[in-house]
Design a protein around this motif. Structure first.
Motif, PDB file in Angstrom:
ATOM      1  N   LYS A  76       7.121 -13.790  -5.445  1.00 48.69           N
ATOM      2  CA  LYS A  76       6.729 -12.423  -5.792  1.00 48.69           C
ATOM      3  C   LYS A  76       6.128 -11.772  -4.545  1.00 48.69           C
ATOM      4  CE  LYS A  76       5.496 -13.890 -10.488  1.00 48.69           C
ATOM      5  NZ  LYS A  76       4.359 -14.088 -11.429  1.00 48.69           N
ATOM      6  N   THR A  77       6.599 -10.576  -4.233  1.00 45.77           N
ATOM      7  CA  THR A  77       6.124  -9.898  -3.037  1.00 45.77           C
ATOM      8  C   THR A  77       4.803  -9.166  -3.319  1.00 45.77           C
ATOM      9  OG1 THR A  77       7.246  -7.802  -3.498  1.00 45.77           O
ATOM     10  CG2 THR A  77       8.530  -9.538  -2.373  1.00 45.77           C
ATOM     11  N   PRO A  78       4.102  -8.730  -2.273  1.00 50.84           N
ATOM     12  CA  PRO A  78       2.908  -7.906  -2.493  1.00 50.84           C
ATOM     13  C   PRO A  78       3.204  -6.645  -3.306  1.00 50.84           C
ATOM     14  CG  PRO A  78       2.937  -8.724  -0.247  1.00 50.84           C
ATOM     15  CD  PRO A  78       4.253  -9.117  -0.850  1.00 50.84           C
ATOM     16  N   THR A  79       4.392  -6.063  -3.130  1.00 51.22           N
ATOM     17  CA  THR A  79       4.741  -4.876  -3.914  1.00 51.22           C
ATOM     18  C   THR A  79       4.831  -5.207  -5.401  1.00 51.22           C
ATOM     19  OG1 THR A  79       5.899  -3.863  -2.045  1.00 51.22           O
ATOM     20  CG2 THR A  79       6.494  -3.093  -4.241  1.00 51.22           C
ATOM     21  N   TYR A  80       5.323  -6.389  -5.741  1.00 57.35           N
ATOM     22  CA  TYR A  80       5.314  -6.834  -7.142  1.00 57.35           C
ATOM     23  C   TYR A  80       3.902  -6.749  -7.703  1.00 57.35           C
ATOM     24  CZ  TYR A  80       5.667  -9.981 -11.200  1.00 57.35           C
ATOM     25  OH  TYR A  80       5.614 -10.522 -12.471  1.00 57.35           O
ATOM     26  N   LEU A 102       0.835  -1.204   0.000  1.00 56.82           N
ATOM     27  CA  LEU A 102       0.000   0.000   0.000  1.00 56.82           C
ATOM     28  C   LEU A 102       0.872   1.257   0.000  1.00 56.82           C
ATOM     29  CD1 LEU A 102      -2.977  -0.942   2.352  1.00 56.82           C
ATOM     30  CD2 LEU A 102      -2.611  -1.440  -0.073  1.00 56.82           C
ATOM     31  N   ILE A 103       2.023   1.214   0.657  1.00 54.31           N
ATOM     32  CA  ILE A 103       2.973   2.327   0.553  1.00 54.31           C
ATOM     33  C   ILE A 103       3.381   2.522  -0.901  1.00 54.31           C
ATOM     34  CG2 ILE A 103       5.360   2.985   1.092  1.00 54.31           C
ATOM     35  CD1 ILE A 103       4.856   1.881   3.925  1.00 54.31           C
ATOM     36  N   ILE A 130      -7.212   2.357  -7.088  1.00 56.41           N
ATOM     37  CA  ILE A 130      -7.724   3.001  -5.884  1.00 56.41           C
ATOM     38  C   ILE A 130      -7.361   2.154  -4.665  1.00 56.41           C
ATOM     39  CG2 ILE A 130     -10.016   1.938  -6.221  1.00 56.41           C
ATOM     40  CD1 ILE A 130     -11.151   4.607  -5.012  1.00 56.41           C
ATOM     41  N   THR A 131      -6.901   2.834  -3.622  1.00 61.44           N
ATOM     42  CA  THR A 131      -6.414   2.174  -2.407  1.00 61.44           C
ATOM     43  C   THR A 131      -7.258   2.579  -1.209  1.00 61.44           C
ATOM     44  OG1 THR A 131      -4.133   2.113  -3.223  1.00 61.44           O
ATOM     45  CG2 THR A 131      -4.443   1.948  -0.841  1.00 61.44           C
ATOM     46  N   ASN A 132      -7.673   1.590  -0.427  1.00 65.44           N
ATOM     47  CA  ASN A 132      -8.310   1.815   0.871  1.00 65.44           C
ATOM     48  C   ASN A 132      -7.245   1.607   1.941  1.00 65.44           C
ATOM     49  OD1 ASN A 132      -9.826   1.922   3.209  1.00 65.44           O
ATOM     50  ND2 ASN A 132     -11.028   0.077   2.779  1.00 65.44           N
ATOM     51  N   LYS A 133      -6.866   2.692   2.629  1.00 66.43           N
ATOM     52  CA  LYS A 133      -5.795   2.615   3.622  1.00 66.43           C
ATOM     53  C   LYS A 133      -6.273   2.053   4.959  1.00 66.43           C
ATOM     54  CE  LYS A 133      -4.229   6.938   1.580  1.00 66.43           C
ATOM     55  NZ  LYS A 133      -4.243   8.401   1.788  1.00 66.43           N
ATOM     56  N   SER A 134      -7.570   2.109   5.231  1.00 67.39           N
ATOM     57  CA  SER A 134      -8.065   1.690   6.542  1.00 67.39           C
ATOM     58  C   SER A 134      -7.900   0.187   6.734  1.00 67.39           C
ATOM     59  CB  SER A 134      -9.543   2.051   6.707  1.00 67.39           C
ATOM     60  OG  SER A 134     -10.056   1.475   7.894  1.00 67.39           O
ATOM     61  N   SER A 183      -6.729  -2.473   0.962  1.00 70.13           N
ATOM     62  CA  SER A 183      -6.744  -3.126  -0.346  1.00 70.13           C
ATOM     63  C   SER A 183      -6.421  -2.105  -1.424  1.00 70.13           C
ATOM     64  CB  SER A 183      -8.104  -3.759  -0.618  1.00 70.13           C
ATOM     65  OG  SER A 183      -9.133  -2.755  -0.663  1.00 70.13           O
ATOM     66  N   VAL A 184      -5.994  -2.613  -2.584  1.00 75.66           N
ATOM     67  CA  VAL A 184      -5.784  -1.775  -3.754  1.00 75.66           C
ATOM     68  C   VAL A 184      -6.406  -2.501  -4.949  1.00 75.66           C
ATOM     69  CG1 VAL A 184      -3.436  -2.715  -4.025  1.00 75.66           C
ATOM     70  CG2 VAL A 184      -4.105  -0.648  -5.251  1.00 75.66           C
TER      71      VAL A 184
END
Length: 505
Positions: free
Chosen positions: A374-378, A333-334, A429-433, A498-499
């Motif tokens: 593969k990482t989540p950032t991938y 998410l970052i 679109i990203t939900n940060k909560s 989530s994104v």
């Protein structure tokens, strides 16, 4: 994977996208990678040699090659980083068994056998169809050394250096375009003052010749965070001799370089801190851009954010000098938030490189022997391929909730809307909560909408969830269908943390 189908408790948000108002091009080069001679970033990460038992093509790991091809990597920065300013290019050419062994004094004091050099790096770029970005040695090098490397890379005539390239197996020049003239010259690249570096940059830039008509894009060493005076001085003194100036920013969850916080098993305090500190990229990019505007209002000189990402404490049991860390949903998410910020500023930001590609810092890929994950950032970079070489669209964030932790709050959503050359609209679109699903109503104006042709999402049960070699697909992209289309209004239900990516036609 747990998705929320019953969204009675979802918070309501409203966004307007003006599809007929294109703001700036989102260059694919914003999605660049960084491969430094650092720890296992090169050796074992991508390069294993042709005699390795690990399946490979010409010495490059097959699994990593395929993963990078699938990601459509636009460019890779090499050989550093700090390593660049102690790297001498002639050490890495010629027969591998005749190359000198040096000490990597920046990263772990390990021996560097130079088996991965100029030819090996540029062959990798061909295999994954990416542009090379080569950081030149200013800290311990000379203008002559840099000029001769450029001649070796790009000259198509019969000079001694061009013929040396041919003797080493490469007939045609590579036509390398992107070069960095030093790296972090204020620190590991030489501990220079800005006045000294500006003069030195002009000297080096004078000898960056465009051999055989191969155009160069020269990136000056910038600084970091709020060090705006460095950028202003460089623009004033050398802006006419550069095509880009760099900016570095790392998210340190604790804000303490000596105790950055773990990459695993952290609580909401470090989740919130990491997310919150990623938002500072917006302030820093805008601040440096304002200084650049004083001398370059037409934005001819690009901002190149060639090091960014989250930096945590080393993973337990690893060499501290190798900068190995795990990679969680928080880190993904970052990445999505940072990419949204860079996209937002794409009128000035035209290249960026996350640190780093394999096994180092916020890596796309982790390897261990013959295993790869593969990482989540991938997966975030996979979702964001939808924005490569598109047009940023004007957006009104009309009604946006906040994510609060203790006595601080941040906007709960982050997003990028863009339009490609076929008129399709891409939305990430990203939900940060980490606690609350979000219902988002997106009204698209200025273009008639037919249907949503693609929906994908990355989410997890917990913000510290990771992929491991034992469970490599714990976090992966899944089909996203929790949306509806009514005329030109899309309503989607985003689970916590989530994104999602949507393609609208």
């Amino acid at each position: 994977m747990h998705f929320f189908n019953n969204n009675a408790d979802a918070q309501q948000n409203r966004v307007v996208i003006n599809a007929d108002q294109e703001l700036s091009e989102i260059s694919k080069h914003i999605y660049g990678q960084f491969a430094e001679h650092l720890g296992r970033g090169i050796y074992g990460g991508i390069w294993v040699g042709e005699d390795s038992d690990i399946p490979n093509t010409e010495g490059y790991r097959n699994d990593v090659l395929q993963a990078l091809r699938d990601l459509e990597v636009p460019n890779v920065r090499w050989p550093g980083g700090c390593f660049a300013d102690e790297y001498h290019w002639k050490d890495g050419i010629g027969p591998a068994d005749e190359r000198p062994v040096r000490i990597n004094t920046h990263w772990g004091m390990v021996e560097e056998d130079n088996s991965f050099g100029t030819h090996e790096f540029l062959r990798l770029m061909e295999l994954i169809d990416a542009e090379p970005v080569i950081a030149m040695n200013v800290g311990s090098g000379t203008p002559r050394e840099m000029a001769r490397w450029l001649e070796y890379l790009n000259y198509d005539g019969e000079s001694t250096l061009a013929n040396m390239r041919r003797e080493n197996g490469r007939d045609e020049p590579w036509g390398v375009k992107y070069i960095g003239v030093g790296n972090e010259s204020w620190g590991c690249g030489g501990n220079m003052t800005v006045e000294f570096y500006a003069d030195l940059y002009r000297q080096y830039a004078t000898f960056t010749k465009e051999f055989s008509g191969h155009e160069l894009f020269r990136v000056a060493s910038g600084r970091y965070d709020t060090e705006y005076d460095w950028t202003e001085h460089m623009m004033q003194e050398a802006g006419d001799m550069m095509e880009g100036v760099s900016l570095h920013y790392y998210v340190i969850p604790t804000a303490d370089w000596d105790a950055k916080g773990p990459s695993i098993d952290f609580d909401e305090d470090l989740y919130f801190a990491g997310i919150q500190r990623s938002l500072l990229m917006d302030e820093y990019v805008q601040g440096h851009s304002n200084r650049m505007d004083k001398f370059d209002p037409e934005k001819n000189v690009a901002m190149v954010v060639d090091e960014w990402g989250i930096w945590t404490d080393p993973y337990p049991g690893t060499n501290p000098g190798f900068l190995e860390q795990q990679n969680s949903l928080r880190d993904a998410l970052i990445a999505s938030i940072t990419l949204d910020i860079l996209n937002k500023h794409s009128d000035r930001v035209r290249m960026a490189n996350i640190a780093q590609m394999i096994n180092v810092l916020q890596a796309m890929i982790l390897t261990d022997g013959d295993k790869m994950v593969k990482t989540p950032t991938y997966h975030v970079f996979d979702l964001y391929r939808i924005h490569h070489d598109t047009q940023l669209l004007h957006t009104h964030m009309m009604e946006i909730n906040e994510y609060s932790y203790e006595d601080e709050s941040i906007p709960v959503l982050s997003m990028t809307p863009s339009k490609n050359s076929d008129g399709q609209i891409g939305i990430t679109i990203t939900n940060k909560s980490p606690n609350t699903p979000q219902s988002v109503e997106i009204e698209i104006r200025g273009q008639q909408i037919g249907n949503l042709s693609e929906g994908r999402i990355l989410a997890a049960e917990h913000f510290a969830d990771i992929n491991t070699f034992e469970d490599p697909d714990r976090l992966t992209i899944e089909e996203f269908t929790n949306y509806s289309l009514n005329g030109n209004t899309i309503t989607l239900e985003l689970p916590p943390m989530s994104v999602a990516a949507l393609r609208v036609e």
